[in-house]
Design a protein around this motif. Structure first.
Motif, PDB file in Angstrom:
ATOM      1  N   SER A  95       6.436  -9.221  -9.458  1.00  8.06           N
ATOM      2  CA  SER A  95       6.306  -7.821  -9.083  1.00  8.06           C
ATOM      3  C   SER A  95       5.543  -7.765  -7.761  1.00  8.06           C
ATOM      4  CB  SER A  95       5.558  -7.040 -10.152  1.00  8.06           C
ATOM      5  OG  SER A  95       6.258  -7.057 -11.377  1.00  8.06           O
ATOM      6  N   ILE A  96       5.868  -6.785  -6.945  1.00  7.74           N
ATOM      7  CA  ILE A  96       5.237  -6.679  -5.625  1.00  7.74           C
ATOM      8  C   ILE A  96       4.805  -5.236  -5.386  1.00  7.74           C
ATOM      9  CG2 ILE A  96       5.525  -6.925  -3.128  1.00  7.74           C
ATOM     10  CD1 ILE A  96       7.687  -9.026  -3.703  1.00  7.74           C
ATOM     11  N   ALA A  97       3.562  -5.056  -4.976  1.00  7.63           N
ATOM     12  CA  ALA A  97       3.068  -3.776  -4.480  1.00  7.63           C
ATOM     13  C   ALA A  97       2.745  -3.978  -3.002  1.00  7.63           C
ATOM     14  CB  ALA A  97       1.830  -3.321  -5.248  1.00  7.63           C
ATOM     15  N   THR A  98       3.593  -3.464  -2.137  1.00 11.60           N
ATOM     16  CA  THR A  98       3.425  -3.735  -0.704  1.00 11.60           C
ATOM     17  C   THR A  98       2.278  -2.942  -0.089  1.00 11.60           C
ATOM     18  OG1 THR A  98       4.947  -1.998   0.026  1.00 11.60           O
ATOM     19  CG2 THR A  98       5.903  -4.175  -0.485  1.00 11.60           C
ATOM     20  N   VAL A  99       1.973  -1.762  -0.642  1.00  9.64           N
ATOM     21  CA  VAL A  99       0.989  -0.833  -0.077  1.00  9.64           C
ATOM     22  C   VAL A  99       1.351  -0.477   1.365  1.00  9.64           C
ATOM     23  CG1 VAL A  99      -1.472  -0.230  -0.054  1.00  9.64           C
ATOM     24  CG2 VAL A  99      -0.701  -2.054  -1.537  1.00  9.64           C
ATOM     25  N   ASP A 100       2.645  -0.425   1.662  1.00 10.23           N
ATOM     26  CA  ASP A 100       3.078   0.057   2.968  1.00 10.23           C
ATOM     27  C   ASP A 100       3.012   1.581   2.981  1.00 10.23           C
ATOM     28  OD1 ASP A 100       5.296   0.924   1.557  1.00 10.23           O
ATOM     29  OD2 ASP A 100       6.700  -0.496   2.474  1.00 10.23           O
TER      30      ASP A 100
END
Length: 459
Positions: free
Chosen positions: A13-18
Motif C-alpha cells: 500500500s502507498i500513501a504518497t502525500v502528494d
C-alpha cells in the motif's frame, strides 16, 4: 538516471502525500540512486536496468519519511525529571543541570535522540540547541557528527540566549552568551556547516531561544543575520499563558506582534508550539507564511494547552509535527505524535472531525518538509524527489484487522518499521538501526546521564 542503481519496492500500500493525497492499495516505488524514479499502482515496469534489490513489501504501507520540526537533543540525558511542572517552573528546575553539559554529553544525547526517532520512521530531523555553557566544547559539531553517523537528513537550529537571571531571564548567567558572541558563533556555524543544495544532509538555521530568554536586539539582529546568510529562522512562540503575560508586561504587546516588530514573521520562519494564538495571530501567520511546529505530547506534558491546529490549517499556515525535547516528551518518538496530534485536537465538544488520519500523516511528512523549507525535495512520494521513505509493517496482530492502512498507522499502535531509507540508503531494517549500535548508544547515554546528574548535584 539510466546508470543509477535501482531498488524496486512492490506489492505494498502507498500513501504518497502528494497534492491530491494519491494512494495505491497495491503499488510500487522505484528508487534510482538517491531519488524516487517511479511511484504507481501495480507491479513496477518490466525491464528495468541495474536493479540491485527487489523488496516484496506485502503487508506494508509505504509513506514518505517522517519529518521532525522541533527537538532539543541534549535533553535525552535529563528525562524523567520535574514531571509535574508547568513550563516556567520546569525550566527553572532544569536549567541549572542543562548549564553543566559538555561536548561528550551532548554527543551521546544526540545519538540517543536521533536513534529513537530514526528507528521510528524519521528521515529528516532537527535540533534546536541553545544552551552553550562557557568552556563546553564544540556542541554544534558534536550534534552534527551524531546526525551524520546516524544517516538522517538534519537541520541544526543554532540557538542562543543572552538574557540570564540577572537580566530577568530564567537561565543562570553562566549558561548564556553575550549578544556579540551569540551572533558571531551562529554565523560561524552557518558558514561551516550549512549546505544549501537540494539534496543537503545538513542545514543550519538561526534560532534564538524564546522571548523570555533573549534580548530584543538578539532577535532583531538574528533575523538580519539569517537573511543575510540565506538560512531559515526558528524560535519558541506563544507556548504558554505565562509567555503571553511576560510579553505584554515587557513589551506592551502579545508574542506575535512582538515577533513581527523584530522581523520574526515570514516564509523563512517557523516557531515551536504556538498554543496561545488568537484569530489575529493566526491571520498574521497566514499572511506572512510563518510556519508552526506542533508538539502535542510536550504541550500536554507541561500543561501548556491545545494548539489551534485545525484553525491554523484552515487559514493556510504551514504546520509540521515536533517531538520537542525529551525532558518534556520522554518517549522521543515522532510516529506516536501522528496519533497524539489527532486525538488531542479532537478534545472538546463536537470536535470529532477536527483532524483526520490523512491530515495527521500530512502534518508528519509534507507539512514538516514545508516548515523546514524542504518540500520541493522531500515530504511526499513523487518522481524526482529524494528517496526518503518508510515501510510500515501492518499485517501483524496490532493492525491486521484495520482495513485502511493510513487509519491503521495513525489510529493504531505504533507500527513496526521494516525499512527506512534516506536518499536511497537504508538506515533501519526490521526495527533496528543499521548505522549505529543501539545497545552501545543506550549504555553511553545512561553513563552520560549519570555523570551529568553527579556534576549537577555537586554544584
Amino acid at each position: 538516471m539510466a546508470a543509477a542503481q535501482r531498488i524496486v519496492i512492490e506489492n505494498c500500500s502507498i500513501a504518497t502525500v502528494d497534492a491530491d493525497d494519491t494512494g495505491h492499495a497495491s503499488g510500487h516505488v522505484v528508487i534510482a540512486g538517491n531519488r524516487i524514479e517511479a511511484v504507481g499502482a501495480g507491479r513496477a515496469p518490466e525491464g528495468l536496468a541495474d536493479v540491485v534489490r527487489r523488496i516484496d513489501a506485502t503487508g506494508h504501507l509505504v509513506t514518505p519519511g517522517l519529518v521532525n520540526t522541533h527537538h532539543h537533543f541534549s535533553q535525552w540525558i535529563t528525562r524523567g525529571l520535574a514531571t509535574d511542572h508547568n513550563l516556567f517552573d520546569w525550566l527553572v528546575a532544569l536549567y541549572p543541570t542543562w548549564a553543566r553539559i559538555d561536548e561528550q554529553m551532548v554527543y551521546a544525547a544526540a545519538q540517543g535522540s536521533l536513534a529513537m526517532m530514526a528507528r521510528g520512521g524519521v528521515t529528516t530531523a532537527m535540533d534546536h540547541h541553545y544552551v552553550f555553557p562557557r568552556g563546553c566544547g564544540d556542541l554544534s559539531g558534536a550534534i552534527i557528527r551524531a546526525a551524520s553517523e546516524m544517516g538522517v537528513r538534519f537541520t541544526l537550529a543554532r540557538g542562543s540566549m543572552d538574557r540570564g537571571a540577572s537580566d530577568g531571564g530564567l537561565p543562570p548567567d553562566f549558561a548564556v552568551e553575550s549578544l556579540d558572541d551569540a551572533l558571531a558563533a551562529t554565523e560561524a556555524t552557518v558558514k561551516r556547516h550549512h549546505d544549501a543544495s537540494a539534496d543537503a544532509m545538513t542545514q543550519v538555521a538561526v534560532a534564538p531561544c524564546s522571548p523570555f530568554s533573549v534580548s530584543t536586539e538578539l532577535l532583531r539582529q538574528g533575523a538580519e543575520l539569517a537573511r543575510r546568510l540565506g538560512v531559515r529562522l526558528h524560535t519558541h512562540g506563544s507556548e504558554t499563558v505565562e509567555e503571553e503575560k511576560f510579553c505584554h508586561e515587557q513589551f506592551g504587546m502579545g508574542p506575535t506582534d512582538y515577533f513581527e516588530s523584530t522581523g520574526w514573521l515570514g516564509e523563512d520562519v517557523w516557531m515551536a508550539h504556538c498554543v496561545h494564538m488568537n484569530d489575529s495571530d493566526i491571520a498574521a501567520f497566514a499572511r506572512t507564511g510563518t510556519g508552526v511546529a506542533h508538539c502535542p505530547s510536550s504541550n500536554a506534558r507541561l500543561a501548556a494547552g491545545i494548539a489551534r491546529v485545525p484553525d491554523l490549517l484552515k487559514a493556510g499556515v504551514p504546520v509540521g509535527l515536533g517531538v520537542d525535547g525529551t525532558a518534556s516528551n520522554e518517549s522521543g518518538e515522532l510516529h506516536t505524535e501522528l496519533r497524539n496530534a489527532l486525538l488531542i485536537n479532537r478534545l472538546g465538544a463536537h470536535r470529532e472531525a477536527a483532524l483526520n488520519a490523512r491530515q495527521a500523516l500530512r502534518l508528519g511528512t509534507y507539512g514538516g518538509a514545508r516548515v523546514l523549507g524542504r518540500a520541493a525535495d522531500t515530504g511526499s512520494l513523487e518522481p524526482g524527489k529524494l528517496a526518503d521513505l518508510v515501510l510500515w509493517k501492518l499485517d501483524t496482530l496490532a493492525h491486521a484487522s484495520i482495513a485502511d492502512p493510513v487509519t491503521a498507522l495513525v489510529f493504531g499502535a505504533a507500527a513496526p518499521v521494516t525499512a527506512s531509507f534516506v536518499g536511497g540508503r537504508q538506515i533501519v531494517e526490521n526495527g533496528r538501526l543499521l548505522t549505529v549500535d543501539e545497545d552501545a548508544v543506550a549504555r553511553s547515554t545512561r553513563a552520560e546521564a549519570q555523570r551529568l546528574a553527579h556534576i549537577a548535584h555537586q554544584a
